[in-house]
Motif scaffolding. Structure first.
Motif, PDB file in Angstrom:
ATOM      1  N   LEU A 111      -2.032  -4.284  -3.063  1.00  0.00           N
ATOM      2  CA  LEU A 111      -3.010  -4.629  -2.042  1.00  0.00           C
ATOM      3  C   LEU A 111      -4.430  -4.462  -2.560  1.00  0.00           C
ATOM      4  O   LEU A 111      -5.332  -5.197  -2.162  1.00  0.00           O
ATOM      5  CB  LEU A 111      -2.795  -3.744  -0.802  1.00  0.00           C
ATOM      6  CG  LEU A 111      -3.786  -3.917   0.345  1.00  0.00           C
ATOM      7  CD1 LEU A 111      -3.690  -5.324   0.947  1.00  0.00           C
ATOM      8  CD2 LEU A 111      -3.543  -2.861   1.426  1.00  0.00           C
ATOM      9  N   ALA A 146      -3.402 -11.089   4.936  1.00  0.00           N
ATOM     10  CA  ALA A 146      -4.798 -11.225   5.340  1.00  0.00           C
ATOM     11  C   ALA A 146      -5.741 -10.970   4.166  1.00  0.00           C
ATOM     12  O   ALA A 146      -6.680 -11.741   3.927  1.00  0.00           O
ATOM     13  CB  ALA A 146      -5.109 -10.264   6.482  1.00  0.00           C
ATOM     14  N   ALA A 147      -5.469  -9.904   3.403  1.00  0.00           N
ATOM     15  CA  ALA A 147      -6.367  -9.531   2.307  1.00  0.00           C
ATOM     16  C   ALA A 147      -6.349 -10.566   1.186  1.00  0.00           C
ATOM     17  O   ALA A 147      -7.401 -11.025   0.728  1.00  0.00           O
ATOM     18  CB  ALA A 147      -5.980  -8.157   1.767  1.00  0.00           C
ATOM     19  N   ARG A 172       3.004  -4.214   9.548  1.00  0.00           N
ATOM     20  CA  ARG A 172       1.596  -4.094   9.154  1.00  0.00           C
ATOM     21  C   ARG A 172       1.414  -4.325   7.664  1.00  0.00           C
ATOM     22  O   ARG A 172       0.462  -4.986   7.236  1.00  0.00           O
ATOM     23  CB  ARG A 172       1.060  -2.707   9.535  1.00  0.00           C
ATOM     24  CG  ARG A 172      -0.416  -2.509   9.189  1.00  0.00           C
ATOM     25  CD  ARG A 172      -0.838  -1.054   9.279  1.00  0.00           C
ATOM     26  NE  ARG A 172      -0.186  -0.212   8.290  1.00  0.00           N
ATOM     27  CZ  ARG A 172      -0.580  -0.128   7.015  1.00  0.00           C
ATOM     28  NH1 ARG A 172      -1.596  -0.845   6.571  1.00  0.00           N
ATOM     29  NH2 ARG A 172       0.062   0.677   6.176  1.00  0.00           N
ATOM     30  N   GLN A 173       2.302  -3.772   6.860  1.00  0.00           N
ATOM     31  CA  GLN A 173       2.172  -3.920   5.403  1.00  0.00           C
ATOM     32  C   GLN A 173       2.091  -5.400   5.011  1.00  0.00           C
ATOM     33  O   GLN A 173       1.207  -5.805   4.244  1.00  0.00           O
ATOM     34  CB  GLN A 173       3.355  -3.253   4.698  1.00  0.00           C
ATOM     35  CG  GLN A 173       3.340  -1.741   4.686  1.00  0.00           C
ATOM     36  CD  GLN A 173       2.655  -1.158   3.455  1.00  0.00           C
ATOM     37  OE1 GLN A 173       2.265  -1.871   2.536  1.00  0.00           O
ATOM     38  NE2 GLN A 173       2.522   0.160   3.428  1.00  0.00           N
ATOM     39  N   THR A 183      -1.087  -7.208   6.581  1.00  0.00           N
ATOM     40  CA  THR A 183      -2.325  -6.790   5.913  1.00  0.00           C
ATOM     41  C   THR A 183      -2.445  -7.430   4.538  1.00  0.00           C
ATOM     42  O   THR A 183      -3.530  -7.873   4.136  1.00  0.00           O
ATOM     43  CB  THR A 183      -2.372  -5.259   5.800  1.00  0.00           C
ATOM     44  OG1 THR A 183      -2.316  -4.687   7.104  1.00  0.00           O
ATOM     45  CG2 THR A 183      -3.633  -4.794   5.095  1.00  0.00           C
ATOM     46  N   ASP A 217       0.879  -1.172   0.000  1.00  0.00           N
ATOM     47  CA  ASP A 217       0.000   0.000   0.000  1.00  0.00           C
ATOM     48  C   ASP A 217       0.915   1.220   0.000  1.00  0.00           C
ATOM     49  O   ASP A 217       1.610   1.488   0.984  1.00  0.00           O
ATOM     50  CB  ASP A 217      -0.892  -0.014   1.240  1.00  0.00           C
ATOM     51  CG  ASP A 217      -1.745   1.243   1.378  1.00  0.00           C
ATOM     52  OD1 ASP A 217      -1.752   2.072   0.446  1.00  0.00           O
ATOM     53  OD2 ASP A 217      -2.412   1.389   2.427  1.00  0.00           O
TER      54      ASP A 217
END
Length: 263
Positions: A186, A217-218, A210-211, A214, A160
């Motif tokens: 993302l 997860a996505a 986090r990057q 995330t 992102d």
């Protein structure tokens, strides 16, 4: 309390010894080229549109994409990242690409797309794409769009791009909010049925952790075989060191991805 995005993403400032580590990459890479001269493959018309191919016989191929926030270094800093996989019988291709501000990130994505096609043509094998930092971003982009890329191993990737817009990193990259969104994998359609490993140094910033988390997860929810891992005791620059060691868990995993997808 809002995050200091400059502090989160400016890795050279976060790791005071980063200049020495990058200098050591150049020395180790030159030493590896001395003992294992690569075959150079051209994939485009530009001076930097070449790939060093470190061959290890017929079989699966891995392409390693360097980082540098799309604005620094080239393939000559990363030849030794082929050492571990070569010792395991896996050929490794290391491309250079044009840099910002002379091109846009979209142009770099297109160049790496051409590089993967060239490696696929040269080897006749699927291409497992690995990459570090900006190279992790590019690896995810290739996984999302290229049929001959069945798996990606993204190390400390940025998926992102929006958080980079207000930072000093963007001075040369020149992203606005619209372009940042458009070039962020993302938000692209997830490549269902493919494999993504997103790994990151355990000592990296909360934003880098986090990057990757995330992204896993996505895309995992969308049908990608996605896996997240933190590499113990590693910062943004030391996290790629295991690629030079054929006995490392990192090398074994990338080799496994290559072999799983070779037919």
């Amino acid at each position: 309390m809002s995050l200091d995005l400059e502090q989160e993403y400016n890795n050279r400032a976060r790791v005071p010894e980063s200049a020495d580590i990058i200098a050591s990459w150049a020395r180790d890479a030159a030493a590896y080229r001395e003992t294992h001269p690569p075959r150079v493959v051209r994939y485009g018309p530009g001076e930097r549109n070449t790939i060093d191919v470190f061959e290890a016989g017929a079989g699966p191929a891995v392409m390693y994409i360097h980082g540098g926030y799309w604005q620094a270094v080239d393939k000559s800093f990363h030849s030794h990242q082929a050492r571990g996989l070569n010792a395991l019988g896996v050929s490794v291709a290391v491309p250079s690409y044009d840099l910002c501000p002379y091109v846009r990130i979209g142009d770099i994505i297109a160049q790496i797309r051409a590089a993967t096609i060239a490696v696929h043509r040269e080897t006749g094998a699927p291409v497992i794409v690995s990459g570090h930092s900006a190279g992790g971003h590019l690896a995810a982009c290739m996984l999302a769009t290229e049929a001959h890329v069945p798996a990606a191993y993204a190390i400390s990737g940025i998926f992102d791009l929006a958080p980079l817009v207000p930072t000093s990193i963007n001075a040369k990259v020149g992203l606005d909010a619209v372009e940042a969104q458009a070039q962020s994998p993302l938000f692209w359609p997830a490549p269902k049925g493919k494999t993504l490993d997103a790994v990151v140094g355990a000592e990296e910033s909360s934003e880098f952790l986090r990057q990757s988390a995330t992204m896993v997860a996505a895309w995992g929810e969308a049908g990608v075989a996605a896996r997240y891992e933190e590499i113990a005791a590693a910062n943004h620059f030391t996290v790629i060191a295991p690629l030079a060691d054929p006995h490392s868990a990192m090398c074994e995993r990338v080799a496994e991805l290559a072999r799983q997808n070779f037919s």
